[in-house]
Enzyme design. Structure first.
Site, short mmCIF file in Angstrom:
data_model
loop_
_atom_site.label_atom_id
_atom_site.label_comp_id
_atom_site.label_asym_id
_atom_site.label_seq_id
_atom_site.Cartn_x
_atom_site.Cartn_y
_atom_site.Cartn_z
CB THR A 15 5.97 8.96 42.73
OG1 THR A 15 6.83 9.25 43.89
CG2 THR A 15 6.99 8.76 41.52
CG ASN A 16 5.24 11.90 47.75
OD1 ASN A 16 4.55 11.32 48.19
ND2 ASN A 16 6.46 11.88 48.00
NE ARG A 67 18.24 30.92 47.88
CZ ARG A 67 18.27 30.70 49.10
NH1 ARG A 67 17.62 29.58 49.42
NH2 ARG A 67 18.95 31.03 50.01
NE ARG A 93 16.87 26.19 43.03
CZ ARG A 93 18.16 26.43 42.80
NH1 ARG A 93 19.02 25.11 42.48
NH2 ARG A 93 18.73 27.36 42.85
CG ASN A 109 8.71 18.89 52.35
OD1 ASN A 109 8.89 18.97 51.03
ND2 ASN A 109 9.74 18.81 53.16
CG HIS A 111 12.35 14.78 55.60
ND1 HIS A 111 13.43 15.16 54.65
CD2 HIS A 111 12.92 14.06 56.64
CE1 HIS A 111 14.39 14.97 55.08
NE2 HIS A 111 14.26 14.04 56.05
CG ASP A 147 13.95 18.49 55.79
OD1 ASP A 147 13.26 18.70 54.93
OD2 ASP A 147 15.29 17.85 55.73
#
Length: 219
Positions: A15-16, A67, A93, A109, A111, A147
């Site tokens: 949705t973002n 990764r 991820r 990002n 949060h 974060d």
């Protein structure tokens, strides 16, 4: 002036991502979505992106031995598209330090807390249990630590006495959809300058902000 080319990473409905797409469709917005990338072929957000004529790509992490190989394929794809900036929008991820440093100051990002409070998972439950009167959401540059990184924009949301994690998450999500396009626009206009661990917004309007406990008059 050329628009900033953005790749949005999602793992589910995104949705973002949708709020960023809508912002970029506004005339004169300084960024454009070059692609929407997911590690999940079933991510609902891929359909939304395709319906808005945005290139999509699925790179499934399960197809790689580790990764590093997974992220190397992502980097090859983004480099071919001449992507300037990555926006994480529910990308489930963890990115390696090598990848984050390869794209340093070019990954954003969002949060669902007022960082540095409540990093990690189960954010809304922890915010309610803490007794805090406010929480919110944060757009920040990504650093190798979870974060963490210079903060670009935040929105405060009151924690009501009858809140559940779901009701609180819903109100915070409304603010996420506002501040992520705002932060992207500031970055695309080259108004965001990083000074150590802080962000300075050039030509920012300095407006006083005061917060009081919600429903204080009822106590």
């Amino acid at each position: 002036m050329a628009k900033l080319k953005v790749a949005v990473f999602i793992s589910s409905r995104g949705t973002n991502m949708q709020s960023l797409v809508r912002a970029c469709q506004v005339p004169n917005f300084p960024a454009e979505i070059a692609c929407v990338l997911s590690n999940n072929l079933e991510a609902a957000g891929l359909k939304f992106a395709a319906e808005h004529s945005i290139p999509t790509r699925t790179i499934d992490h399960r197809d790689f031995d580790g990764r590093e190989e997974f992220e190397a394929e992502i980097t090859r794809y983004l480099t071919d598209l001449n992507v300037d900036l990555i926006c994480l929008a529910g990308f489930m991820r963890l990115l390696t330090a090598d990848f984050v440093n390869r794209w340093r100051d070019r990954i954003l990002n969002i949060h669902p807390s007022l960082l540095p409070a409540f990093k990690g998972l189960h954010v809304h439950e922890r915010a309610i249990e803490s007794g805090a009167r406010f929480t919110g959401c944060t757009v920040h540059y990504v650093r190798p630590e979870m974060d963490d990184g210079p903060i670009i924009a935040q929105a405060a949301v009151p924690i009501l006495q009858d809140d559940t994690p779901d009701s609180l998450a819903s109100r915070i999500l409304e603010q996420e959809h506002k501040i992520y396009p705002l932060a992207l626009g500031l970055v695309a206009e080259n108004r965001v300058k990083i000074h150590g661990s802080r962000v300075i917004i050039e030509q920012a309007r300095e407006e006083p902000l005061s917060l009081i406990n919600p429903r204080l008059e009822e106590i």
